[in-house]
Design an enzyme around this catalytic site. Structure first.
Site, PDB file in Angstrom:
ATOM      1  N   LYS A  18       0.841  -1.205   0.000  1.00 26.42           N
ATOM      2  CA  LYS A  18       0.000   0.000   0.000  1.00 26.42           C
ATOM      3  C   LYS A  18       0.869   1.245   0.000  1.00 26.42           C
ATOM      4  O   LYS A  18       0.616   2.202  -0.737  1.00 26.42           O
ATOM      5  CB  LYS A  18      -0.931   0.008   1.226  1.00 26.42           C
ATOM      6  CG  LYS A  18      -2.103  -0.940   1.086  1.00 26.42           C
ATOM      7  CD  LYS A  18      -2.840  -1.149   2.405  1.00 26.42           C
ATOM      8  CE  LYS A  18      -3.899  -2.243   2.222  1.00 26.42           C
ATOM      9  NZ  LYS A  18      -4.492  -2.706   3.484  1.00 26.42           N
ATOM     10  N   GLN A  55      -5.089  -1.398   9.592  1.00 19.70           N
ATOM     11  CA  GLN A  55      -4.982  -2.735   9.004  1.00 19.70           C
ATOM     12  C   GLN A  55      -5.640  -3.774   9.926  1.00 19.70           C
ATOM     13  O   GLN A  55      -5.323  -3.841  11.111  1.00 19.70           O
ATOM     14  CB  GLN A  55      -3.497  -3.070   8.783  1.00 19.70           C
ATOM     15  CG  GLN A  55      -3.256  -4.383   8.078  1.00 19.70           C
ATOM     16  CD  GLN A  55      -3.753  -4.395   6.637  1.00 19.70           C
ATOM     17  OE1 GLN A  55      -3.555  -3.447   5.891  1.00 19.70           O
ATOM     18  NE2 GLN A  55      -4.418  -5.473   6.260  1.00 19.70           N
ATOM     19  N   ASP A  65     -11.476   2.781   3.981  1.00 12.79           N
ATOM     20  CA  ASP A  65     -11.888   1.378   3.899  1.00 12.79           C
ATOM     21  C   ASP A  65     -13.411   1.251   3.823  1.00 12.79           C
ATOM     22  O   ASP A  65     -13.929   0.191   3.489  1.00 12.79           O
ATOM     23  CB  ASP A  65     -11.398   0.616   5.151  1.00 12.79           C
ATOM     24  CG  ASP A  65     -10.257  -0.341   4.832  1.00 12.79           C
ATOM     25  OD1 ASP A  65     -10.048  -0.651   3.641  1.00 12.79           O
ATOM     26  OD2 ASP A  65      -9.580  -0.781   5.779  1.00 12.79           O
TER      27      ASP A  65
END
Ligand code: NDP
Length: 296
Positions: free
Chosen positions: A54, A98, A121
């Site tokens: 990422k 995460q 997200d």
């Protein structure tokens, strides 16, 4: 029939190029640089790889990347304090924590502490509600990537029958919401569904998000259907470690009209959509026009 293989790797490269071009214009014309902060708690090896990828792709897109690696025993109070700082930081437009988090941390509490406008997200309860009611939301990256590929392949999805196998908050449910938003007739199947094969055979669009290696076989696919395989399963074959999807590619690709492979299908789209979401969040934060075709 031999299915068209939808090349997610090439599609994702196209999305990343469009994001990078838009970022370059933002920087030149408005002096604005999108920034993505990724928070990793602990040393889960798979998560470390994701976070590294990422970071690399964020920089390649011309955005700022901020990585926060915290010890596995970080307290909830300290993690919430960091998220509070990132929420207030005007250089940060996207925040990603995460998952999975270590067991002593309440993931729902942590995710819901992120500013919804920075929740790239799309897991914050506000974004879930906005998506569910057809309002402008931050959309979860993996289902967004699937929808982009489906739209590119079919144009309009209106009136198509879609079956999503899996009802997780991360993939299955938002995928179903997006397909409904595009006027598909949507069925969500799960571990308690009766006669899964018959349900799947009714699908013009079949999305598999189960986490069981190759469980969707060719006899469960309607001839000519489009099959999107979200699954990522590590298996041993001939003594070697391999990645396979939730769909048995060999048999399904003989029946389907189009299919995504694993690897090289949905996977690459997830990070591409994370970059797209960060760009979208930045444009919204600055009241600038949003890039076309990179969100719903
Ligand atoms: P979850 O484990 O959270 O959910 C799995 C779902 O599958 C559940 O709803 C479960 O039903 C259902 N299920 C399990 N067994 C069966 C069965 N035999 N028949 C029908 N349904 C079944 O997984 P995720 O949604 O998080 O992930 C799904 C897959 O997608 C995984 O392989 C994961 O690695 C992959 N993934 C890939 C991403 C990418 O970037 N490509 C991103 C995220 C995930 P029930 O609710 O009844 O238990």
């Amino acid at each position: 029939m031999t299915a068209v293989v939808i090349d997610g790797k090439a599609f994702a490269a196209g999305v990343r190029a469009r994001v990078a071009a838009h970022v370059a214009r933002l920087r030149e014309e408005h002096g604005v640089q999108p920034g993505l902060a990724v928070v990793l708690v602990g040393q889960d090896p798979a998560s470390e790889v994701y976070v590294r990828n990422k970071g690399v792709q964020t920089l390649e897109a011309g955005m700022a990347s901020y990585e926060h690696k915290l010890a596995a025993d970080t307290s909830e109070v300290d993690l919430l304090a960091l998220i509070g700082q990132l929420n207030a930081d005007r250089a940060v437009h996207g925040i990603l924590v995460q998952l999975p988090l270590p067991g002593h941390l309440n993931a729902d509490l942590i995710i819901n502490s992120i500013d919804p406008a920075k929740d790239v997200d799309g897991f914050h309860i506000s974004n879930v509600g906005l998506l569910g009611t057809g309002q402008k939301a931050m959309v979860p990256c993996t289902p967004l990537g699937c929808l982009m590929m489906l739209r590119a392949h079919h144009g309009s999805l209106a009136g198509m029958s879609a079956v999503v196998v899996g009802r997780s908050n991360i993939v299955g449910k938002p995928m179903a919401q997006l397909l409904l938003g595009d006027s598909c007739t949507v069925t969500i199947a799960h571990s308690r569904t009766r006669d899964l094969a018959a349900v799947c055979r009714g699908a013009d669009i079949l999305v598999a998000a189960v986490g069981r290696a190759e469980m969707i076989t060719g006899d469960m696919v309607k001839p000519g259907a489009t099959v999107i395989d979200v699954g990522i399963n590590r298996v041993a074959r001939d003594g070697k470690a391999r990645l396979v999807g939730d769909v048995d590619f060999a048999s399904a690709s003989k029946v389907a009209g189009a299919i995504t492979p694993v690897p090289g299908g949905v996977g690459p789209m997830t990070i591409a959509c994370l970059l797209a979401n960060t760009l979208t969040a930045c444009c919204r934060a600055h009241g600038l026009p949003e890039p076309e075709g990179l969100t719903v």
